[in-house]
Design an enzyme around this catalytic site. Structure first.
Site, short mmCIF file in Angstrom:
data_model
loop_
_atom_site.label_atom_id
_atom_site.label_comp_id
_atom_site.label_asym_id
_atom_site.label_seq_id
_atom_site.Cartn_x
_atom_site.Cartn_y
_atom_site.Cartn_z
N THR A 410 0.84 -1.20 0.00
CA THR A 410 0.00 0.00 0.00
C THR A 410 0.88 1.26 0.00
O THR A 410 2.10 1.17 0.08
CB THR A 410 -0.97 -0.05 1.21
OG1 THR A 410 -1.71 -1.26 1.17
CG2 THR A 410 -1.89 1.11 1.33
N THR A 428 -4.20 1.61 -2.37
CA THR A 428 -3.63 0.26 -2.35
C THR A 428 -4.05 -0.59 -3.54
O THR A 428 -5.07 -0.32 -4.20
CB THR A 428 -4.07 -0.46 -1.05
OG1 THR A 428 -3.34 -1.68 -0.92
CG2 THR A 428 -5.55 -0.76 -1.02
N GLU A 430 -3.58 -3.80 -2.44
CA GLU A 430 -3.39 -4.88 -1.45
C GLU A 430 -1.96 -5.40 -1.56
O GLU A 430 -1.03 -4.70 -1.22
CB GLU A 430 -4.48 -5.96 -1.58
CG GLU A 430 -4.33 -7.24 -0.79
CD GLU A 430 -3.82 -7.12 0.65
OE1 GLU A 430 -3.86 -6.07 1.29
OE2 GLU A 430 -3.34 -8.15 1.16
N ASP A 452 -8.68 -9.42 1.44
CA ASP A 452 -8.91 -8.77 2.74
C ASP A 452 -10.21 -9.24 3.40
O ASP A 452 -10.50 -8.90 4.54
CB ASP A 452 -8.93 -7.24 2.59
CG ASP A 452 -7.52 -6.64 2.76
OD1 ASP A 452 -6.58 -7.40 3.01
OD2 ASP A 452 -7.38 -5.41 2.62
N SER A 477 -10.79 -3.17 5.75
CA SER A 477 -9.45 -2.61 5.58
C SER A 477 -8.89 -2.20 6.93
O SER A 477 -9.63 -2.13 7.93
CB SER A 477 -9.55 -1.38 4.67
OG SER A 477 -8.32 -0.72 4.61
N SER A 478 -7.60 -1.94 6.94
CA SER A 478 -6.96 -1.35 8.13
C SER A 478 -6.44 0.04 7.82
O SER A 478 -5.79 0.66 8.66
CB SER A 478 -5.78 -2.21 8.57
OG SER A 478 -6.20 -3.51 8.84
N GLY A 499 -0.61 -2.89 5.75
CA GLY A 499 -1.63 -3.89 6.05
C GLY A 499 -2.23 -3.64 7.43
O GLY A 499 -2.46 -2.49 7.82
N1 GLY Z 1 -5.15 -3.99 1.82
C1 GLY Z 1 -4.72 -3.33 2.99
C2 GLY Z 1 -5.83 -2.73 3.75
O1 GLY Z 1 -6.83 -2.38 3.18
O2 GLY Z 1 -5.75 -2.61 4.95
#
Ligand code: GLY
Length: 594
Positions: A410, A428, A430, A452, A477-478, A499
């Protein structure tokens, strides 16, 4: 073709310094309020936040920062610059983000004096079912088999989100916005050392995708090396087509057809995306998740990102402890920092997902009273053994500790303009290089954001987990783009890739600013401690502190020595109204202003 990278990076630095000094004619080093060193950051080892009065861009790409700054200097606003930066990132950091992926934006509109967020998250194709990642043997495919090919691709949201920002707030046309990126794609850009390292690390995986390998190959074969030039004329043409005809060409026209063909005809894990999936895609404007911590107002991203609510829960737990984290880290403070993250992560894993599809008790999770109750589980002088159980924000919620290995990929960029509009955007594909597929004839990579979702869609009671795959749903997501206000005025904007580590990384930097009162660059550089309801990761400089390590191990923690977690791009508006831009030395980054 190959040029000496250290020469090039020195050249880039000299150019950047020269540019910086030119642009900062108003910088007055005798002003005590701005007595900090003026400098630029580009790659590991450099130091000093960048100071400017008017506008600032910080991103993970030299070319993207330069292009964004150029927009601001010519009178464009932060929304224009953000769109230009994202297009350039699609070209120069194609493995981390792009028009084939998704993004979350937290924005401050200075005219309305309001923070809003935009959800440009990828969306599951309508045909997606909870068993998306179940193989023909009836078992969930292992992670390395899930990440590749069309099945892992969600309907991209980045371009629709950019179009929204430009239509609602921008001052330049789409044709103008794509042009800097199109020019770079056409004439080429220099491969940096981190780019080359990432490419080499994924080269074997990319051998399943000959078109992708071809784009990033040297003429004689093998991956591009640092100092090589990368050109992408197909992407230049794609961007100019979008500039001429608008985003409908991507969501309803010939580019949509190429996306669908690429996804569904993928030799590796073909997907099931339809033209209707693309035509139906909409970015969603949402209210931010708002929390307060020692006089600061923290505005973050709501579901489907777990970032804002998890951060709010962590900060609320810390605030309810009373003492601020000042000075050097003590073992007791780190114990609290680790377990606050573990507790919040248990709740994140159990309850947070796309709230348009499942009920998420966000209001309870971000309340001071819930945090007060939850922090009661902390044990003095003893680490919680992980995984800790989720709390109980309301009865009847299926709890699960289902989690997955999320990647450190990301990108993040932050922009402030002269009117103090602010964009904090995390973007991102991912995994690096997304699902590996380059859209046929179009020169951009597709995401693998479907990974995810919880691949193990059901919990141990056979109930679907909130983050189970489902058609039209957005995977949890984070990503935690954040804007911080004080007395109603924005003072800080930041975010990071990484991530599910993003949340802990952002927490570390916020505490370094709020409690430890570090300068922005120091707050970013300081070693981080990240916990995700499993063994905590401690960045090396802290890990090597024997006394601290032994104290934490004495509390029962199994520490993981971690080299570099996250890559923060931040801008602070200081008490004098100056902008301080800081990029993270852990990866590439450049902050520049004028
Ligand atoms: N793919 C990383 C996130 O959305 O946290």
């Amino acid at each position: 073709m190959s040029l000496n990278f250290s020469f090039l990076s020195r050249l880039a630095l000299v150019y950047a310094c020269f540019f910086a000094i030119l642009c900062n004619a108003k910088y007055d080093p005798s002003d005590p309020d701005v007595s900090r060193e003026i400098g630029v950051r580009f790659g590991p080892g450099s130091s000093g936040a960048f100071l400017a009065q008017n506008g600032m861009v910080t991103s993970s790409s030299f070319e993207a920062t330069m292009a964004g700054l150029d927009v601001l200097r010519k009178g464009g606003n932060a929304f224009d610059a953000a769109v230009v930066v994202q297009f350039v990132l699609t070209v120069t950091e194609p493995y981390a983000s792009g028009i084939g992926g998704g993004l979350f934006a937290v924005a401050y509109d200075s005219k309305e004096e309001e923070v809003f967020t935009l959800d440009g998250r990828e969306t599951a194709p309508d045909a997606a079912e909870p068993d998306l990642f179940v193989g023909i043997n009836g078992k969930v495919d292992k992670f390395s088999s899930r990440i590749d090919g069309g099945r892992a691709a969600g309907v991209p949201g980045t371009l629709a989100a950019l179009a929204y920002l430009l239509d609602e707030y921008g001052t330049i046309s789409m044709a103008e916005a794509v042009e800097p990126a199109a020019r770079i794609a056409e004439t080429g850009f220099i491969i940096t050392e981190p780019f080359a390292r990432n490419l080499a690390a994924h080269w074997r995986r990319l051998s399943k995708f000959p078109e992708t390998q071809k784009l990033f190959s040297r003429p004689g074969g093998g991956p591009l090396q640092a100092g090589d030039i990368c050109r992408n004329p197909e992407l230049a043409a794609t961007l100019r087509l979008i500039g001429r005809e608008g985003v409908s060409v991507f969501y309803k026209g010939p580019i949509a057809q190429d996306i669908v063909a690429t996804v569904n005809e993928s030799k590796e894990n073909p997907g099931a995306m339809s033209m209707a999936d693309l035509a139906d895609y909409k970015p969603i404007r949402r209210e931010p998740v708002v929390s307060n911590y020692r006089g600061y107002t923290i505005c973050g991203m709501d579901m489907p990102s777990s970032g804002g609510a998890s951060l709010a829960l962590m900060l609320n737990m810390l605030e309810s402890q009373g003492a601020a984290f000042n000075g050097e880290w003590t073992a007791e403070q780190l114990h609290t920092l680790i377990d606050v993250q573990n507790l919040a992560f248990a709740d994140r894993n159990a309850f947070m997902a796309d709230s348009d599809f499942v009920s998420v008790p966000t209001d309870v999770l971000i309340s001071k009273s819930y945090a007060q109750k939850r922090i009661g589980e902390l044990k003095p002088n003893q680490g919680l053994s992980t995984p800790v159980s989720a709390g109980n924000p309301y009865k009847g919620v299926a709890t699960t500790n289902a989690t997955r290995e999320e990647s450190p990929y990301t990108t993040h960029f932050t922009i402030v303009d002269k009117n103090r509009n602010i964009l904090s955007i995390t973007s991102t594909l991912e995994q690096h290089f997304g699902c590996g597929l380059l859209v046929e004839n179009r020169g951009f990579l597709l995401n693998n954001e479907m990974t995810d979702f919880n691949a193990h869609a059901k919990d141990s009671d056979g109930e679907l987990t909130p983050n189970a795959p489902q058609g039209g749903k957005r995977p949890r997501s984070s990503m935690s783009p954040t804007i911080v206000l004080r007395d109603g005025k924005p003072v800080l904007a930041l975010g990071s890739p990484g991530g599910s580590r993003i949340i802990g990384v952002t927490l570390n930097v916020l505490l370094n600013v709020f409690d430890r009162e570090l300068e922005l660059q120091e707050a970013i550089n300081a070693p981080r401690v990240v916990a995700r309801n499993r063994d905590p990761e401690i960045e090396s400089p802290l890990y090597r502190d024997q006394a601290l390590k032994e104290s934490l191990e004495g509390m029962g923690y199994q520490l993981i020595d971690s080299q570099a977690v996250g890559s923060v791009q931040a801008i602070r508006i200081n008490d004098s109204g100056w902008l301080e831009g800081a990029a993270d030395p852990r990866r590439e980054g450049l902050a520049l202003g004028y």
